[in-house]
Motif scaffolding. Structure first.
Motif, PDB file in Angstrom:
ATOM      1  N   LEU A  33      60.909  33.985  68.897  1.00  6.40           N
ATOM      2  CA  LEU A  33      60.252  33.653  70.162  1.00  6.40           C
ATOM      3  C   LEU A  33      59.741  34.914  70.847  1.00  6.40           C
ATOM      4  O   LEU A  33      58.637  34.931  71.397  1.00  6.40           O
ATOM      5  N   LEU A  34      60.518  35.974  70.797  1.00 10.38           N
ATOM      6  CA  LEU A  34      60.091  37.234  71.399  1.00 10.38           C
ATOM      7  C   LEU A  34      58.867  37.790  70.678  1.00 10.38           C
ATOM      8  O   LEU A  34      57.917  38.258  71.317  1.00 10.38           O
ATOM      9  N   ASP A  35      58.857  37.711  69.355  1.00 16.98           N
ATOM     10  CA  ASP A  35      57.691  38.172  68.587  1.00 16.98           C
ATOM     11  C   ASP A  35      56.454  37.352  68.943  1.00 16.98           C
ATOM     12  O   ASP A  35      55.370  37.902  69.146  1.00 16.98           O
ATOM     13  N   ALA A  36      56.607  36.041  69.022  1.00 18.39           N
ATOM     14  CA  ALA A  36      55.482  35.174  69.374  1.00 18.39           C
ATOM     15  C   ALA A  36      54.999  35.467  70.791  1.00 18.39           C
ATOM     16  O   ALA A  36      53.791  35.418  71.064  1.00 18.39           O
ATOM     17  N   SER A  37      55.923  35.784  71.667  1.00 20.75           N
ATOM     18  CA  SER A  37      55.553  36.104  73.054  1.00 20.75           C
ATOM     19  C   SER A  37      54.710  37.362  73.111  1.00 20.75           C
ATOM     20  O   SER A  37      53.721  37.427  73.844  1.00 20.75           O
TER      21      SER A  37
END
Length: 64
Positions: A33-37
């Motif tokens: 999720l952090l990477d996608a953010s």
């Protein structure tokens, strides 16, 4: 939909994802999720830069 509105949506999604992933901590999927953010935030920045550059190019070509 205009480029600034699209960039705002990407930016909001990115910031929301960063906040949620930080709150999740070390749970499964928080890293993804952090990477996608960060991808969403990068896309927002790229869209805004392109929007400004295209506007400048249009002004330049109109004045010539």
């Amino acid at each position: 939909m205009s480029a600034p509105k699209i960039a705002t949506l990407f930016g909001a999604a990115g910031l929301f994802g960063v906040v949620v992933s930080v709150m999740l901590g070390k749970l499964w999927g928080a890293d993804y999720l952090l990477d996608a953010s960060f991808v969403c935030l990068a896309l927002a920045g790229i869209i805004m830069v392109l929007h400004v550059l295209i506007g400048l190019w249009a002004d330049f070509t109109r004045s010539v």
